[in-house]
Enzyme design. Sequence first.
Site, PDB file in Angstrom:
ATOM      1  N   ILE A 150      -7.539  -7.292   1.664  1.00  0.00           N
ATOM      2  CA  ILE A 150      -6.827  -6.009   1.707  1.00  0.00           C
ATOM      3  C   ILE A 150      -5.336  -6.214   1.463  1.00  0.00           C
ATOM      4  O   ILE A 150      -4.708  -5.460   0.700  1.00  0.00           O
ATOM      5  CB  ILE A 150      -7.098  -5.295   3.041  1.00  0.00           C
ATOM      6  CG1 ILE A 150      -8.531  -4.731   3.028  1.00  0.00           C
ATOM      7  CG2 ILE A 150      -6.075  -4.188   3.301  1.00  0.00           C
ATOM      8  CD1 ILE A 150      -8.951  -4.049   4.298  1.00  0.00           C
ATOM      9  N   ILE A 153      -5.017  -6.846  -2.387  1.00  0.00           N
ATOM     10  CA  ILE A 153      -5.162  -5.718  -3.303  1.00  0.00           C
ATOM     11  C   ILE A 153      -4.077  -4.680  -3.078  1.00  0.00           C
ATOM     12  O   ILE A 153      -3.664  -3.968  -4.005  1.00  0.00           O
ATOM     13  CB  ILE A 153      -6.571  -5.098  -3.185  1.00  0.00           C
ATOM     14  CG1 ILE A 153      -6.870  -4.211  -4.393  1.00  0.00           C
ATOM     15  CG2 ILE A 153      -6.730  -4.331  -1.894  1.00  0.00           C
ATOM     16  CD1 ILE A 153      -8.310  -3.746  -4.469  1.00  0.00           C
ATOM     17  N   GLU A 154      -3.567  -4.578  -1.856  1.00  0.00           N
ATOM     18  CA  GLU A 154      -2.529  -3.591  -1.568  1.00  0.00           C
ATOM     19  C   GLU A 154      -1.166  -4.001  -2.118  1.00  0.00           C
ATOM     20  O   GLU A 154      -0.475  -3.188  -2.735  1.00  0.00           O
ATOM     21  CB  GLU A 154      -2.424  -3.353  -0.055  1.00  0.00           C
ATOM     22  CG  GLU A 154      -3.596  -2.605   0.550  1.00  0.00           C
ATOM     23  CD  GLU A 154      -3.622  -1.141   0.148  1.00  0.00           C
ATOM     24  OE1 GLU A 154      -2.603  -0.629  -0.360  1.00  0.00           O
ATOM     25  OE2 GLU A 154      -4.679  -0.498   0.341  1.00  0.00           O
ATOM     26  N   THR A 155      -0.759  -5.246  -1.893  1.00  0.00           N
ATOM     27  CA  THR A 155       0.616  -5.644  -2.236  1.00  0.00           C
ATOM     28  C   THR A 155       0.711  -7.020  -2.877  1.00  0.00           C
ATOM     29  O   THR A 155       1.787  -7.620  -2.889  1.00  0.00           O
ATOM     30  CB  THR A 155       1.507  -5.627  -0.987  1.00  0.00           C
ATOM     31  OG1 THR A 155       0.958  -6.518   0.004  1.00  0.00           O
ATOM     32  CG2 THR A 155       1.629  -4.233  -0.404  1.00  0.00           C
ATOM     33  N   TYR A 343     -12.164   0.414  -5.234  1.00  0.00           N
ATOM     34  CA  TYR A 343     -11.281  -0.329  -4.328  1.00  0.00           C
ATOM     35  C   TYR A 343     -12.103  -1.127  -3.319  1.00  0.00           C
ATOM     36  O   TYR A 343     -11.854  -2.316  -3.103  1.00  0.00           O
ATOM     37  CB  TYR A 343     -10.366   0.650  -3.607  1.00  0.00           C
ATOM     38  CG  TYR A 343      -9.498   0.046  -2.526  1.00  0.00           C
ATOM     39  CD1 TYR A 343      -8.192  -0.350  -2.784  1.00  0.00           C
ATOM     40  CD2 TYR A 343      -9.978  -0.126  -1.229  1.00  0.00           C
ATOM     41  CE1 TYR A 343      -7.383  -0.892  -1.796  1.00  0.00           C
ATOM     42  CE2 TYR A 343      -9.188  -0.678  -0.233  1.00  0.00           C
ATOM     43  CZ  TYR A 343      -7.898  -1.053  -0.524  1.00  0.00           C
ATOM     44  OH  TYR A 343      -7.112  -1.609   0.474  1.00  0.00           O
TER      45      TYR A 343
END
Length: 359
Positions: A150, A153-155, A343
């Site tokens: 997570i 994929i987020e940052t 996602y």
Amino acid sequence: MIKKRYPLLAAALLLAACTAEQPADSRAVPQTVAPLPPSAVLPFDPNAAPVSQVGFNGNDNVQRFIAREAENGRYSRADLQAFFNNAVYKSNIINIMNRPGTSRPWYEFQKGNAGAAKISDGRNFYMKHRQVIDQVAREYGVPAEIIVAIVGIETNYGRNMGSFRLADSLSTLAFDYPRRADFFQKELHEMLLMSKEENQDPFWFTGSYAGAMGMPQFMPSSYRKWAVDYDRDGRRDIWGSVPDVAASVANYLKAHGWKTGGKMLVPVLLEPTPQLLAVIEEKTELKYTVGQLRKMGVDIQEPLPDHERAVLYRLEVSPGLYQYYIGLNNFYTVWQYNHSRMYVTAVRDIANGIGAGNL
């Protein structure tokens, strides 16, 4: 965390009360203030003079926001006017929000979000911080690889957290983006309360153009509920503290129903009948049981009990070619983090690539 002080704003963050909802982790909120009830959001007046022309304090919607906050006893009118005097309108954010949305197929989305480079970087990030991430994983019952995926994929493992001041981005969206003004007014409200709880200037917080913050990209409302001070240094630092980041992600997933040891998804075979295609197009929820899907003609490729609940979906793996899956409880848990089936599948693929096994 580097602290900058804005004397005019210090008085704006004085009063606190208790929230009715308690976070899953007792370290998540050291001091809380009652959240804004949805009914308290005032209708947005599209005819008000634009903030781009008259500034925030010249806008009627802003003045109603200030009046409501002052009436609730949280801040004085002067305190909030000082805040809006320091907030900067960001026209580029409105331009970004108004761009037409585009939908990419899975075979393109997967390359950019769950490809070999993302997995390799995830392994490196995990190895660098393995001791604390494993400790968090044991405590919360959420796989370490899911936590890492997570953040990835987020940052991109903290490399792309966004550099907008939330005071600017949320103020701009709350008062110059009518389509979602109510949502962003609530998040601006939450950000001001968050500033009080963290004993931090509201102009310190940075994030994406839409107000998502830190390595896990929490909105202020999620931060207030689920962020954790895991390293016990007195602040919930999801920008720079990997212990706080890992625990915050795990706390969110645990609170939203993650089941330790449970699978996320299972591939299936089916003939794409009109009935099944209609089921695939339904909104994402655990509406059907595995047994019901089997009766519809879904051939589930792994043993699952008939009573387990699932969502049927498909991914376009090459132009015009689809693979079919059922998402289970833990799929739905991650979907609540980001409402995209692609996602969630990408998170699962990154985690499996890092070494989680068959999630």
